[in-house]
Design a protein around this motif. Structure first.
Motif, PDB file in Angstrom:
ATOM      1  N   ALA A 169      56.728  88.734  31.719  1.00  0.00           N
ATOM      2  CA  ALA A 169      57.798  88.299  32.619  1.00  0.00           C
ATOM      3  C   ALA A 169      59.120  88.148  31.873  1.00  0.00           C
ATOM      4  CB  ALA A 169      57.403  86.981  33.293  1.00  0.00           C
ATOM      5  N   VAL A 170      59.077  87.543  30.702  1.00  0.00           N
ATOM      6  CA  VAL A 170      60.305  87.345  29.925  1.00  0.00           C
ATOM      7  C   VAL A 170      60.850  88.681  29.427  1.00  0.00           C
ATOM      8  CG1 VAL A 170      61.262  86.305  27.836  1.00  0.00           C
ATOM      9  CG2 VAL A 170      59.679  85.001  29.251  1.00  0.00           C
ATOM     10  N   ILE A 171      59.968  89.571  29.013  1.00  0.00           N
ATOM     11  CA  ILE A 171      60.406  90.875  28.522  1.00  0.00           C
ATOM     12  C   ILE A 171      61.054  91.698  29.634  1.00  0.00           C
ATOM     13  CG2 ILE A 171      59.613  93.103  27.620  1.00  0.00           C
ATOM     14  CD1 ILE A 171      57.497  91.558  26.032  1.00  0.00           C
ATOM     15  N   ARG A 172      60.489  91.667  30.826  1.00  0.00           N
ATOM     16  CA  ARG A 172      60.968  92.517  31.918  1.00  0.00           C
ATOM     17  C   ARG A 172      62.210  91.977  32.613  1.00  0.00           C
ATOM     18  NH1 ARG A 172      56.371  95.147  35.617  1.00  0.00           N
ATOM     19  NH2 ARG A 172      58.267  96.277  36.194  1.00  0.00           N
ATOM     20  N   ASN A 173      62.380  90.662  32.618  1.00  0.00           N
ATOM     21  CA  ASN A 173      63.529  90.070  33.298  1.00  0.00           C
ATOM     22  C   ASN A 173      64.627  89.770  32.279  1.00  0.00           C
ATOM     23  OD1 ASN A 173      65.367  88.651  34.825  1.00  0.00           O
ATOM     24  ND2 ASN A 173      63.855  87.341  35.815  1.00  0.00           N
ATOM     25  N   LYS A 174      65.699  90.510  32.310  1.00  0.00           N
ATOM     26  CA  LYS A 174      66.782  90.340  31.339  1.00  0.00           C
ATOM     27  C   LYS A 174      67.481  88.996  31.493  1.00  0.00           C
ATOM     28  CE  LYS A 174      67.717  95.265  30.717  1.00  0.00           C
ATOM     29  NZ  LYS A 174      68.732  96.348  30.772  1.00  0.00           N
ATOM     30  N   ASN A 175      67.373  88.390  32.687  1.00  0.00           N
ATOM     31  CA  ASN A 175      67.973  87.073  32.892  1.00  0.00           C
ATOM     32  C   ASN A 175      67.256  85.993  32.080  1.00  0.00           C
ATOM     33  OD1 ASN A 175      69.859  88.070  34.748  1.00  0.00           O
ATOM     34  ND2 ASN A 175      68.451  87.795  36.469  1.00  0.00           N
ATOM     35  N   LEU A 176      66.058  86.308  31.628  1.00  0.00           N
ATOM     36  CA  LEU A 176      65.277  85.357  30.834  1.00  0.00           C
ATOM     37  C   LEU A 176      65.412  85.601  29.329  1.00  0.00           C
ATOM     38  CD1 LEU A 176      61.966  85.217  32.926  1.00  0.00           C
ATOM     39  CD2 LEU A 176      63.957  83.704  33.060  1.00  0.00           C
ATOM     40  N   HIS A 177      66.292  86.512  28.949  1.00  0.00           N
ATOM     41  CA  HIS A 177      66.502  86.780  27.528  1.00  0.00           C
ATOM     42  C   HIS A 177      67.453  85.737  26.950  1.00  0.00           C
ATOM     43  CE1 HIS A 177      65.246  91.311  27.793  1.00  0.00           C
ATOM     44  NE2 HIS A 177      64.316  90.467  28.207  1.00  0.00           N
ATOM     45  N   LEU A 178      66.940  84.505  26.895  1.00  0.00           N
ATOM     46  CA  LEU A 178      67.692  83.363  26.419  1.00  0.00           C
ATOM     47  C   LEU A 178      66.900  82.666  25.318  1.00  0.00           C
ATOM     48  CD1 LEU A 178      68.707  81.927  29.909  1.00  0.00           C
ATOM     49  CD2 LEU A 178      70.141  83.300  28.392  1.00  0.00           C
ATOM     50  N   PRO A 179      67.579  81.930  24.415  1.00  0.00           N
ATOM     51  CA  PRO A 179      66.859  81.251  23.333  1.00  0.00           C
ATOM     52  C   PRO A 179      65.713  80.378  23.820  1.00  0.00           C
ATOM     53  CG  PRO A 179      69.202  81.195  22.899  1.00  0.00           C
ATOM     54  CD  PRO A 179      69.037  81.781  24.272  1.00  0.00           C
ATOM     55  N   MET A 180      65.931  79.617  24.907  1.00  0.00           N
ATOM     56  CA  MET A 180      64.891  78.725  25.395  1.00  0.00           C
ATOM     57  C   MET A 180      63.623  79.485  25.759  1.00  0.00           C
ATOM     58  SD  MET A 180      64.827  76.169  28.685  1.00  0.00           S
ATOM     59  CE  MET A 180      64.682  77.542  29.845  1.00  0.00           C
ATOM     60  N   TYR A 181      63.783  80.602  26.452  1.00  0.00           N
ATOM     61  CA  TYR A 181      62.617  81.384  26.881  1.00  0.00           C
ATOM     62  C   TYR A 181      61.973  82.105  25.698  1.00  0.00           C
ATOM     63  CZ  TYR A 181      63.583  80.427  31.767  1.00  0.00           C
ATOM     64  OH  TYR A 181      63.761  79.801  32.973  1.00  0.00           O
ATOM     65  N   PHE A 182      62.741  82.419  24.683  1.00  0.00           N
ATOM     66  CA  PHE A 182      62.152  83.003  23.477  1.00  0.00           C
ATOM     67  C   PHE A 182      61.274  81.974  22.759  1.00  0.00           C
ATOM     68  CE2 PHE A 182      65.013  86.890  22.420  1.00  0.00           C
ATOM     69  CZ  PHE A 182      64.750  87.393  23.694  1.00  0.00           C
ATOM     70  N   PHE A 183      61.742  80.729  22.740  1.00  0.00           N
ATOM     71  CA  PHE A 183      60.919  79.666  22.153  1.00  0.00           C
ATOM     72  C   PHE A 183      59.660  79.434  22.991  1.00  0.00           C
ATOM     73  CE2 PHE A 183      65.125  77.906  20.433  1.00  0.00           C
ATOM     74  CZ  PHE A 183      64.968  78.580  19.232  1.00  0.00           C
ATOM     75  N   ILE A 184      59.802  79.545  24.303  1.00  0.00           N
ATOM     76  CA  ILE A 184      58.642  79.409  25.183  1.00  0.00           C
ATOM     77  C   ILE A 184      57.649  80.543  24.932  1.00  0.00           C
ATOM     78  CG2 ILE A 184      57.907  79.565  27.605  1.00  0.00           C
ATOM     79  CD1 ILE A 184      60.361  77.958  28.366  1.00  0.00           C
ATOM     80  N   CYS A 185      58.173  81.744  24.699  1.00  0.00           N
ATOM     81  CA  CYS A 185      57.291  82.875  24.360  1.00  0.00           C
ATOM     82  C   CYS A 185      56.556  82.618  23.055  1.00  0.00           C
ATOM     83  CB  CYS A 185      58.115  84.163  24.254  1.00  0.00           C
ATOM     84  SG  CYS A 185      58.609  84.863  25.839  1.00  0.00           S
ATOM     85  N   SER A 186      57.225  81.980  22.104  1.00  0.00           N
ATOM     86  CA  SER A 186      56.577  81.630  20.841  1.00  0.00           C
ATOM     87  C   SER A 186      55.405  80.688  21.088  1.00  0.00           C
ATOM     88  CB  SER A 186      57.591  80.976  19.892  1.00  0.00           C
ATOM     89  OG  SER A 186      56.972  80.565  18.684  1.00  0.00           O
ATOM     90  N   LEU A 187      55.600  79.715  21.983  1.00  0.00           N
ATOM     91  CA  LEU A 187      54.513  78.805  22.339  1.00  0.00           C
ATOM     92  C   LEU A 187      53.385  79.552  23.042  1.00  0.00           C
ATOM     93  CD1 LEU A 187      53.472  75.887  22.458  1.00  0.00           C
ATOM     94  CD2 LEU A 187      54.736  75.615  24.613  1.00  0.00           C
ATOM     95  N   ALA A 188      53.743  80.509  23.888  1.00  0.00           N
ATOM     96  CA  ALA A 188      52.730  81.302  24.596  1.00  0.00           C
ATOM     97  C   ALA A 188      51.903  82.137  23.615  1.00  0.00           C
ATOM     98  CB  ALA A 188      53.397  82.210  25.633  1.00  0.00           C
ATOM     99  N   ILE A 189      52.565  82.692  22.602  1.00  0.00           N
ATOM    100  CA  ILE A 189      51.835  83.467  21.584  1.00  0.00           C
ATOM    101  C   ILE A 189      50.868  82.566  20.822  1.00  0.00           C
ATOM    102  CG2 ILE A 189      52.100  84.757  19.425  1.00  0.00           C
ATOM    103  CD1 ILE A 189      54.740  85.846  20.531  1.00  0.00           C
ATOM    104  N   SER A 190      51.304  81.356  20.516  1.00  0.00           N
ATOM    105  CA  SER A 190      50.416  80.404  19.833  1.00  0.00           C
ATOM    106  C   SER A 190      49.187  80.104  20.680  1.00  0.00           C
ATOM    107  CB  SER A 190      51.179  79.111  19.527  1.00  0.00           C
ATOM    108  OG  SER A 190      52.266  79.347  18.683  1.00  0.00           O
ATOM    109  N   ASP A 191      49.399  79.899  21.974  1.00  0.00           N
ATOM    110  CA  ASP A 191      48.275  79.634  22.878  1.00  0.00           C
ATOM    111  C   ASP A 191      47.332  80.833  22.945  1.00  0.00           C
ATOM    112  OD1 ASP A 191      49.235  77.117  23.436  1.00  0.00           O
ATOM    113  OD2 ASP A 191      50.298  77.727  25.250  1.00  0.00           O
ATOM    114  N   MET A 192      47.898  82.033  22.965  1.00  0.00           N
ATOM    115  CA  MET A 192      47.069  83.236  22.993  1.00  0.00           C
ATOM    116  C   MET A 192      46.224  83.361  21.735  1.00  0.00           C
ATOM    117  SD  MET A 192      49.547  86.156  24.652  1.00  0.00           S
ATOM    118  CE  MET A 192      48.335  87.418  24.308  1.00  0.00           C
TER     119      MET A 192
END
Length: 323
Positions: free
Chosen positions: A65-88
């Motif tokens: 979702a973050v990769i496909r939506n350019k509106n989500l290409h923000l630092p906060m969502y990148f940090f959230i993606c980092s948390l998602a990778i940790s969970d994965m």
């Protein structure tokens, strides 16, 4: 690592050089049975696989979702993606470990071979990487929210996309190096003790940051109330801070029982009360994987932008549209 710690004798909780061991899920050691009357709680393998698979898929949806939506290409969502990778990584670790156990039971792998030891160390490293990645991702998110609230007018100059990526690169480089070192030298008390102490220290630091954030938020809101659109902007930032506070609470509930297990196994393995707590080890392991399931649900519930992106993803997957 964690399966070994749950079933072996307390004297064997820290592995020695050249040692590898993958004990059975179903049996608790005779030593533990002798010092406690508590019955070991065993979670079926099917539950582990189901929870782990759900965690991997949900967090994968967040990344897509973050990769496909350019509106989500923000630092906060990148940090959230980092948390998602940790969970994965945490869910993937549990899945690979269970497959490893099944292959050992079927006779395709031995319990004491060199290859199995290296594979076991690799999985231990993945687990530690997941824990450290989650802690430092939460810390980065907390810092991002702090800057957003108290330096709102300069936020885009302070937290640029490039700086966010550099921060994430440093975090994951440090976590990767630490996880490898801890997995290789986990038989050393000097390695285990700092690892277990790191968790409460980092959580205490993040809690202090959030308490400070909320105590000053009210007075800070008055200072920017006269600025155009400041009220709406401040409410949005506070909503983000509350969301991330929920993340922190869920993380503590899911990971703290396991970290407590490590501490008890290290410092009081012969105590009957400690042994009784360690009998619910598999439940604590399941809680870790539940964290990977709960976080994406919080993302979807608290973020309208993510909900909208998910709807578009599901709609386009059925109608083969491009967006």
């Amino acid at each position: 690592m964690i399966r070994r710690m749950s079933t072996e004798r307390p004297s064997d909780l820290i592995k020695h050089p050249g040692q590898t061991s993958i004990p059975s899920l179903e049996n608790i050691s005779d030593f533990s049975l002798n010092i406690t009357d508590c019955t070991q709680v065993v979670v079926p393998e099917e539950v582990f696989f189901t929870v782990a698979a759900a965690g991997i898929l949900e967090n994968l949806l967040i990344l897509i979702a973050v990769i496909r939506n350019k509106n989500l290409h923000l630092p906060m969502y990148f940090f959230i993606c980092s948390l998602a990778i940790s969970d994965m990584l945490g869910s993937l670790y549990k899945t690979l470990e269970n497959i490893f156990i099944i292959l050992c039971k079927m006779g395709y792998l031995t319990r004491h071979g060199d290859f199995e030891k290296k594979l076991d160390d690799a999985m231990d490293s993945m687990f530690i990487l997941s824990l450290l990645g989650s802690i430092f991702s939460l810390l980065a998110i907390a810092a991002d929210r702090y800057i957003t609230i108290f330096y709102a007018l300069r936020y885009h100059n302070i937290m640029t996309l490039r700086r966010a990526l550099v921060i994430l690169a440093i975090i994951w480089a440090f976590c990767a190096g630490s996880s490898i070192a801890i997995a290789l030298f986990s038989y050393e008390a000097a390695t285990v003790i700092p690892f277990t102490i790191l968790f409460p220290l980092m959580m205490f630091f993040i809690l202090c940051l959030y308490v400070h954030m909320f105590l000053l938020a009210r007075s800070h809101a008055k200072k920017i109330a006269s600025l155009p659109s400041s009220t709406v902007h401040h409410r949005t930032n506070m909503k983000g801070a509350i969301t991330l506070t929920i993340f922190l609470g869920v993380f503590l509930c899911c990971w703290a029982p396991f970290v407590l297990h490590i501490l008890l196994a290290r410092f009081c393995p012969h105590n009957p009360y400690c042994a009784c707590y360690m009998s619910i080890f598999h439940v604590n392991g399941t809680l870790i994987m539940c964290n990977a399931i709960i976080n994406p649900m919080i993302f979807a519930f608290r973020s309208p932008e993510l909900r909208s992106t998910f709807k578009k993803m599901f709609y386009c997957s059925r109608s083969n549209c491009n967006w």
